[in-house]
Design an enzyme around this catalytic site. Sequence first.
Site, PDB file in Angstrom:
ATOM      1  N   TYR A   1      94.169  29.668  29.990  1.00 18.95           N
ATOM      2  CA  TYR A   1      94.445  30.919  30.457  1.00 18.95           C
ATOM      3  C   TYR A   1      93.248  31.981  30.040  1.00 18.95           C
ATOM      4  CZ  TYR A   1      96.369  35.648  31.063  1.00 18.95           C
ATOM      5  OH  TYR A   1      96.689  36.938  31.338  1.00 18.95           O
TER       6      TYR A   1
ATOM      7  N   LYS B   1      90.735  33.901  32.748  1.00 14.46           N
ATOM      8  CA  LYS B   1      90.585  35.144  32.980  1.00 14.46           C
ATOM      9  C   LYS B   1      89.110  35.618  32.799  1.00 14.46           C
ATOM     10  CE  LYS B   1      94.701  36.238  34.108  1.00 14.46           C
ATOM     11  NZ  LYS B   1      95.012  36.701  35.615  1.00 14.46           N
TER      12      LYS B   1
END
Length: 256
Positions: A148, A152
Amino acid sequence: MRALVTGASSGIGKVFAEELAKRGYDLVLVARRKERLEKLAHDLSSIYGVAVEPFVADLTDFDKLRELVERFSDIDLLINNAGFGLISPFVEIDTEKGLKMVDLNIRALYYLTKEFSKKMVKRNGNEAGIINIASTAAFQPVPGFATYAATKAFVLSLTEAFSKELEGRVKIMVVCPGPTKTEFFNVAGLPNMRAKFIMTPEKVVKGSLRAFEKGKRTYIPGFFNKLLVFLQRFVSRELALNVVARFFYEKPEGEV
């Protein structure tokens, strides 16, 4: 003005839809959950008198991405909000779920950003713009949340660079929220998540829109989140890695 919001059925995406409807934007709302999406579209149209079109889609389906761009090529504002995370050691995450996260957080955002920006540049509309949602996790590696955070980091880097390339032609901004009161941590596998400085999606969205209107390239909502990102400049990556690991890897449940 017409805006397209992905991940619009809940959380930050839903609040973006509400705030833009208040400002008179016609809307295209994109999400997987049909009932929620259609109810939101009906409510916003009834309350604010704007045209709202729901588009039910899983944005990891590339055919749906192409259809979205073809059908709504004239939008003025794109909010790339759809995304999810999985909190677990990297080797323990189901490979298909991990790849789906990469497809949604990176591939879908990349495609929509690229294709809609091309159309915005051709129209020469200085009012056109794109807001991509990243995370404070973009600023450092996060053990236990590795994929994750990496997705990002891609969103942050791409958006800042692309924003500079199109400076003066299309307004492009990346938003990096910290912990926010949404369904995110339930989906991520940490339903008992408690954060000392958690923000509401309303504050995140209102601050983001103000920053966008001012022409900001990068916006970090909340003083504490800004402070954490700022302080990282003064410590080694190894130290930052060890500190973050305490919360997301060594202690996968609890308060951060």
